[in-house]
Design a protein around this motif. Structure first.
Motif, PDB file in Angstrom:
ATOM      1  N   ARG A  17       1.344   8.209   8.163  1.00 42.35           N
ATOM      2  CA  ARG A  17       1.837   7.434   9.301  1.00 42.35           C
ATOM      3  C   ARG A  17       2.342   8.354  10.417  1.00 42.35           C
ATOM      4  NH1 ARG A  17       3.160   2.016   8.196  1.00 42.35           N
ATOM      5  NH2 ARG A  17       2.363   1.375   6.178  1.00 42.35           N
TER       6      ARG A  17
ATOM      7  N   ARG B 173       4.595  -0.299   3.930  1.00 38.34           N
ATOM      8  CA  ARG B 173       4.195  -1.458   4.733  1.00 38.34           C
ATOM      9  C   ARG B 173       5.347  -2.454   4.868  1.00 38.34           C
ATOM     10  NH1 ARG B 173      -0.352  -0.663   1.570  1.00 38.34           N
ATOM     11  NH2 ARG B 173       0.067  -2.463   0.262  1.00 38.34           N
TER      12      ARG B 173
ATOM     13  N   ALA C 113       8.066  -0.988   7.208  1.00 41.83           N
ATOM     14  CA  ALA C 113       7.639  -1.033   8.608  1.00 41.83           C
ATOM     15  C   ALA C 113       7.781  -2.442   9.170  1.00 41.83           C
ATOM     16  CB  ALA C 113       6.198  -0.531   8.738  1.00 41.83           C
TER      17      ALA C 113
END
Length: 125
Positions: free
Chosen positions: A28, A105, A108
């Motif tokens: 990321r 995920r 985030a």
């Protein structure tokens, strides 16, 4: 703005980030090479307006660490259970790379929601 800190309940102080964490965050665009574990001390917790735990066990430990009347600042980061439902080690530590990818995920999405809510709150006092 939103300030994010990482503190552990069980991580040894000064330990580097786990290889899985380094890998998932590198994908990321984030570098954890200099990261070192810190403990969620009473002093550090009292500096924060809001504290999020990854699991119910983390939340309970954080609440117990705070003095009476201060535990209301502690919340479960993923209250809808999108993390790793039905797994004891829902923070990803014992779940391998797939667990870390899933938590990246979830984190985030949750952080984006928290930041958006903060921006909205500042516009609508």
């Amino acid at each position: 703005g939103l300030e994010v800190r990482s503190m552990g309940i069980h991580a040894p102080v000064g330990a580097p980030a786990s290889p899985h964490s380094v890998e998932v965050l590198a994908s990321r665009g984030l570098d954890l090479g200099a990261h070192r574990a810190t403990q969620a001390t009473l002093e550090a917790l009292l500096e924060l307006d809001t504290v999020y735990g990854l699991t119910r066990g983390h939340v309970a430990a954080l609440e117990q660490a705070l003095p009476p009347g201060k535990a209301d600042r502690v919340h479960l980061l993923d209250p809808e259970g999108r993390g790793v439902p039905g797994r004891l080690a829902a923070d990803g530590v014992h779940l391998g790379q797939d667990g870390y990818d899933l938590w990246a995920r979830v984190l985030a999405a949750e952080l984006a929601g928290i930041e958006k809510a903060g921006r909205q709150e500042r516009r609508d006092p």
